[in-house]
Design an enzyme around this catalytic site. Structure first.
Site: not given
Ligand code: FAD
Ligand code: SIN
Length: 538
Positions: A55, A61-62, A128, A219, A240, A288, A347, A382, A388
């Site tokens: 993700a 957005g940032g 935002e 997971d 979202h 949101r 989302h 949130r 991030l």
């Molecule tokens: P992820 O980045 O989702 O990584 C998960 C990892 O776990 C992956 O490598 C996957 O392969 C691995 N994994 C999962 N299950 C298993 C398993 N059973 N075994 C081995 N590996 C596994 N947030 C913001 O703050 N700002 C933004 O602008 C923003 N924009 C967004 C836009 C979109 C389209 C989306 C979807 C989300 C956005 N978010 C934003 C939310 C944010 O991006 C996510 O919440 C955040 O990146 C999640 O990071 P993470 O490291 O927790 O998980």
């Molecule tokens: C967005 O850019 O609208 C997503 C931002 C977020 O999920 O925090």
């Protein structure tokens, strides 16, 4: 890392100090921090290849961060976060995480990340929903996640990162974690380790359409529940307000970033009427949950399939928002000339595995960080761009804490997997039912129907990624539905049409445990708060 032959036929076996599950912002921040503490770290991802598998990569957005010496303050960011969180944020956790945000982002810049600048040496800040200040740093216009992922991937170049490795079970004794059961191309394996960090992201694929990548199947929540560790606030799924609507309602759909509204775009219905006028003092930039509910109400009232985001007023929209522009053009829409059709989409999971602000869970040696975790930062909803931030800050802390625990605990004993079967349902059926009964608006009857369907799932052995994901979706859905049934009120992003008001007596988090194969719901989480100094990517 050495390969050992410590019993248990049929498994390859290895040892590590820290196993990190996930290669997004939280996983790589944790892995880098643990390695800097001298730990032998193994990082696992179930994705076949790195590109587009997190993700994090798709974030647009940032990152919300308070820049010192500006007109912003930690207190203001904390206040906005708590106001969005519907009374369930933990103010101590919020303050601890927000206060370390600037240091974490500065460390990311030290690792090579480049954010957009308004002038040389001065970051360009956007706004935002729910933010009282312009405090969101971004990269590549609306490609922030790709830049964060690029910088972290590069910093992680020397780490032992393995793709196509799916974690099927967290192994434990009565007292502590001992490692993970993994499936890779060579079959089943065991990595024995005294510390395991879950950084597995969210659960958007509980629903038919989502902004999340394919691997967001809950997971980590399931692995924690099966290991006897509680989850909390999982009824709060953030929808979202603006997922691109192009007639295709299934799978990962493109996001239309909220930052467009920060730059002046307006939400209107097919007749040009404002969606949020009179709904909230912040209008289209309300939190949101408020905007998504207003859209849902308008769609119900009009019978329309979508509403529109009119971004024609945004200057240089194609240059400032290249990711959104490309997705729109692929769907035959030019945002500079036409309103963008949008609908709310699944989302973000506001809840998750219960941790303190260092990622520590109640099971010794098990940590969680990023979207999979529930630190108390997000409460019932949130605030935009706080994810991030949380992943960077808590990921780094979790990595350091995991390395420290591994040193104190010493090598993990060998524990073999239980071989338990897990409940699964056909994925499309589950997603359709969740979309229908546990979406933006829910009610008791629909949730009851869902619970019966989930109880009738079939038990299967977990042989690989598909089985694990199907079982994780069912386990996460059962926890979510149990918590949503228990929450007989509307709060944050949990809206009950049969209980439209907020009940002050219910201003406490739900806590779900897996016991005798079923989710059981309790209330209120008390976790110790131990903030560590931040240091993400020196
Ligand atoms: P992820 O980045 O989702 O990584 C998960 C990892 O776990 C992956 O490598 C996957 O392969 C691995 N994994 C999962 N299950 C298993 C398993 N059973 N075994 C081995 N590996 C596994 N947030 C913001 O703050 N700002 C933004 O602008 C923003 N924009 C967004 C836009 C979109 C389209 C989306 C979807 C989300 C956005 N978010 C934003 C939310 C944010 O991006 C996510 O919440 C955040 O990146 C999640 O990071 P993470 O490291 O927790 O998980
Ligand atoms: C967005 O850019 O609208 C997503 C931002 C977020 O999920 O925090």
């Amino acid at each position: 890392m050495t390969t050992t032959s410590c019993g248990g036929p049929g498994y390859w076996q290895q040892r590590a100090d820290v196993v990190v599950v996930g290669t997004g912002v939280a996983g790589l921040a944790a892995a880098l921090a643990a390695q800097r503490r001298g730990a032998r770290v193994v990082v696992l991802s179930k994705a076949a290849e790195p590109t587009g598998s997190t993700a994090t990569f798709y974030a647009q957005g940032g990152i919300a961060v308070v820049i010192p010496d500006g007109d912003d303050s930690v207190e203001a960011h904390v206040a906005d976060t708590i106001a969005a969180g519907g009374g369930l944020c933990d103010p101590v956790a919020v303050t601890s995480i927000v206060a370390d945000g600037y240091g974490a982002v500065a460390d990311l810049v030290g690792a090579g990340a480049r954010f957009d600048e308004a002038a040389p040496g001065r970051w360009s800040l956007t706004k935002e929903g729910g933010h009282s200040r312009r405090r969101i740093v971004h990269a590549g216009g609306d490609a922030t996640g790709a830049e964060v992922q690029r910088a972290l991937d590069r910093a992680a170049d020397l780490l032992d990162v393995r793709f196509d490795h799916v974690v099927l079970q967290v192994l434990r004794t009565d007292d502590a974690v001992t490692g993970v059961l993994v499936h890779d191309g060579a079959g089943l394996g065991l990595i024995h380790a005294p510390s395991v960090v879950l950084a597995t992201g969210g659960m958007g694929h509980l629903y038919s359409a989502t902004t999340n990548p394919d691997g967001s199947t809950g997971d980590g929540v399931a692995l924690a529940l099966w290991a006897g560790v509680p989850v909390s606030d999982v009824e709060f799924v953030q929808f979202h307000p603006t997922m691109l609507f192009d007639g295709n309602a299934a799978g990962r759909r493109p996001l239309v970033t909220e930052a467009l509204r920060g730059e002046g775009a307006r939400l209107v219905d097919a007749r040009g009427g404002s969606i949020t006028a009179g709904v909230h003092r912040m209008g289209d930039l309300a939190p949101r949950d408020v905007v998504a509910a207003a859209i849902e109400a308008r769609l119900t009232e009009t019978g329309d399939a979508c509403v529109y985001l009119d971004a024609r007023v945004v200057p240089d929209v194609a240059t400032r928002f290249p990711t959104v522009t490309a997705a729109c053009r692929a769907a035959g829409i030019d945002p500079a000339l036409q309103p963008i059709p949008v609908v709310p989409g699944a989302h973000y999971s506001c809840g998750g595995v219960v941790t303190d602000v260092t990622g520590k869970t109640e099971l010794a040696g098990l940590f969680a960080a990023g979207e999979v975790a529930r630190t108390g930062m997000h409460g019932a909803n949130r605030l935009a761009s706080n994810s991030l931030l949380e992943g960077l800050v808590v990921g780094g802390r979790a990595g350091r804490a995991a390395a420290g625990h591994a040193i104190d605990a010493g090598p993990a004993p060998v524990v073999l997997p239980s071989g338990e079967r897990r409940m699964t349902l056909p994925r499309n059926e589950l997603q359709r039912a969740m979309s229908r009964h546990a979406g933006v608006v829910r009610d008791g009857a629909g949730l009851r129907t869902l619970a019966s369907m989930l109880d009738a799932a079939t038990a299967v052995p977990l042989r690989g990624r598909v089985d694990l994901e199907d079982a994780a979706l069912v386990a996460s859905a059962r926890a979510l539905v149990a918590a949503a049934r228990d929450r007989t009120e509307s709060r944050g992003c949990h809206h009950r049409s049969d209980h439209p008001g907020t009940d002050p007596a219910r201003a406490a988090s739900t806590v779900v445990r897996h016991s005798s194969g079923r989710p059981t719901v309790g209330r209120a989480v008390a976790v110790s708060v131990e903030a560590l100094p931040v240091e993400v990517c020196a």
